[in-house]
Design an enzyme around this catalytic site. Structure first.
Site, PDB file in Angstrom:
ATOM      1  CB  THR A 134      -0.938  -0.014   1.228  1.00 47.54           C
ATOM      2  OG1 THR A 134      -1.823  -1.109   1.075  1.00 47.54           O
ATOM      3  CG2 THR A 134      -1.743   1.258   1.354  1.00 47.54           C
TER       4      THR A 134
ATOM      5  CD  GLU B 273      -6.357 -28.776  28.023  1.00 45.56           C
ATOM      6  OE1 GLU B 273      -7.194 -29.586  27.604  1.00 45.56           O
ATOM      7  OE2 GLU B 273      -6.566 -27.541  28.054  1.00 45.56           O
TER       8      GLU B 273
ATOM      9  CE  LYS C  35      -2.729  -4.962   8.226  1.00 44.75           C
ATOM     10  NZ  LYS C  35      -2.794  -4.877   6.770  1.00 44.75           N
TER      11      LYS C  35
ATOM     12  CB  THR D 192       0.727  -3.567   6.340  1.00 46.64           C
ATOM     13  OG1 THR D 192      -0.552  -3.567   5.714  1.00 46.64           O
ATOM     14  CG2 THR D 192       1.350  -2.187   6.257  1.00 46.64           C
ATOM     15  CG  ASP D 193      -2.368  -7.385   3.694  1.00 51.03           C
ATOM     16  OD1 ASP D 193      -2.683  -6.540   4.549  1.00 51.03           O
ATOM     17  OD2 ASP D 193      -2.990  -7.532   2.622  1.00 51.03           O
TER      18      ASP D 193
ATOM     19  CE1 TYR E  20      -5.990   0.208  -0.115  1.00 43.80           C
ATOM     20  CE2 TYR E  20      -3.931  -0.153  -1.271  1.00 43.80           C
ATOM     21  CZ  TYR E  20      -4.747  -0.374  -0.183  1.00 43.80           C
ATOM     22  OH  TYR E  20      -4.320  -1.181   0.825  1.00 43.80           O
TER      23      TYR E  20
HETATM   24  C1  SIN Z   1      -0.981  -2.972   2.830  1.00 46.28           C
HETATM   25  O1  SIN Z   1       0.138  -2.791   2.364  1.00 46.28           O
HETATM   26  O2  SIN Z   1      -1.352  -2.310   3.816  1.00 46.28           O
HETATM   27  C2  SIN Z   1      -1.975  -3.950   2.310  1.00 46.28           C
HETATM   28  C3  SIN Z   1      -1.622  -4.590   1.028  1.00 46.28           C
HETATM   29  C4  SIN Z   1      -0.310  -5.304   1.086  1.00 46.28           C
HETATM   30  O3  SIN Z   1       0.002  -5.939   2.094  1.00 46.28           O
HETATM   31  O4  SIN Z   1       0.412  -5.259   0.078  1.00 46.28           O
END
Ligand code: SIN
Length: 367
Positions: free
Chosen positions: A36, A324, A188, A115-116, A49
């Protein structure tokens, strides 16, 4: 000296001065992978987007202040949404990082990333690089075309972090929303908020303020030093943070994740056995507990030589050994503090060295 001559002498002197200043600054190399932070949308206010559209040069042009902090160069490795991250890209990226480290020409490395799966790439790199120089992953939750895009400030902060001697020896870092996190602990936690990255068990390592990075503490799991600790009467004395040499590797062993839930059946595990997976991570409930419908399949997998790691779908706490589930009896491995997606990475790399479950458990004991 006529005006033209004087002008060109002055320009040359200015160029020399600027070049000398740039040479005195720390050298930070940027490896761009998309996400992103490089995303672009048709509206500044709506959430739709496409990730991975804008090249690294354009991102850097948006943050001229970076040039006061470091001498920055970079290259585009891939330009993808990180939902499409793969073992193949990891190997290419990690080998490039190792080349830069070996060149001894850079003071720090920044990796722009979606971020994913950023936490996975950060953790993978922490296991396959061996250097004191800062390696910092950064991304954004809002595309570059959004009002209050968070990419520019995050990129600036990441360069500040990578350029700082204070970041040396802290392992692979994630720099997001003004905070710095360690690769093993960060995850995340929110689908859309800029405050999404957290280290729920240990907290952030530090923060960035006015172009300077400040640390509260070092990540405990960095340094590959011998550390004694006792857990339930057992003395663990092992090298922390395992290191895996990937130089000759062209692919990674196939390891999958099966998710636990009420009424779950063993079909996913059966599929992994049929498809010759080398390892299975079970994202169990609670302390990595396994539903009775799945237990026989996981026992079968183990008897077929597949390594079974118990992890947990619970976001905090560790999946502890012999709770367990009697891991020793079933030859299962407990993931300790690694969430399922990170347990998968350590298991893949461990399987490049050994298929002995007890040795693999020792790697996990470091977390
Ligand atoms: C992001 O970057 O926040 C979402 C999409 C990605 O991980 O490329």
């Amino acid at each position: 000296m006529n005006f033209l001559k004087r002008f060109s002498v002055l320009s040359v002197m200015m160029l020399v001065a600027v070049t000398m200043m740039a040479q005195e600054l720390p050298k930070v190399y940027i490896l761009a992978t998309g996400g992103t932070i490089a995303g672009s949308g048709s509206s500044a206010t709506k959430s739709n987007y496409s990730a991975g559209q804008v090249a690294i040069g354009t991102l850097l042009d948006a943050v001229p202040a970076i040039n006061d902090v470091a001498y920055v160069e970079g290259e585009q490795v891939v330009n993808i949404g990180s939902q499409d991250m793969s073992d193949d890209v990891w190997l290419v990226l990690a080998k490039r990082v190792n080349e830069l480290i070996a060149s001894q020409k850079v003071n720090g490395i920044v990796i722009t990333h979606g971020t994913d799966t950023m936490e996975e790439t950060a953790f993978f790199l922490s296991l396959v690089t061996d250097s004191n120089i800062p390696i910092v992953l950064v991304g954004a939750m809002r595309p570059s075309t959004a009002i209050s895009a968070d990419g520019p400030v995050n990129l600036y902060n990441a360069v500040v972090t990578a350029a700082s001697p204070a970041s040396m020896g802290r392992g692979v870092l994630v720099c997001m929303n003004g905070k710095v996190y360690g690769a093993a602990d960060v995850t995340k936690t929110n689908t859309t908020s800029v405050e999404t990255f957290q280290s729920p068990n240990s907290g952030a390592l530090g923060y960035i303020h006015n172009g300077e990075v400040f640390y509260y503490h070092a990540p405990d799991r960095v340094g590959r030093k011998f550390v004694d600790h006792v857990h339930e009467g057992t003395l663990f004395n092992e090298v922390r943070t395992p290191y895996f040499n990937i130089d000759g590797l062209k692919s990674l062993p196939k390891v999958g994740i099966a998710y636990g839930y009420s009424s779950v059946e063993g079909d996913v595990v059966d599929m992994m056995i049929d498809k010759h997976y080398k390892g299975i991570v079970y994202a169990g409930v609670g302390n990595g507990n396994i539903h009775k419908n799945v237990f026989p399949e996981l026992e079968k997998a183990r008897k077929d030589g597949i390594i079974v790691v118990r992890s947990s779908r619970v976001p905090t706490g560790a999946t502890t050994l012999d709770a367990e589930v009697d891991d020793n009896k079933y030859e299962f491995v407990a993931s300790w503090g690694l969430n399922p997606q990170k347990a998968r990475i350590l298991l893949m790399l461990a399987l490049t060295k050994t298929d002995d479950w007890k040795t693999i458990q020792k790697y996990f004991n470091n977390y």
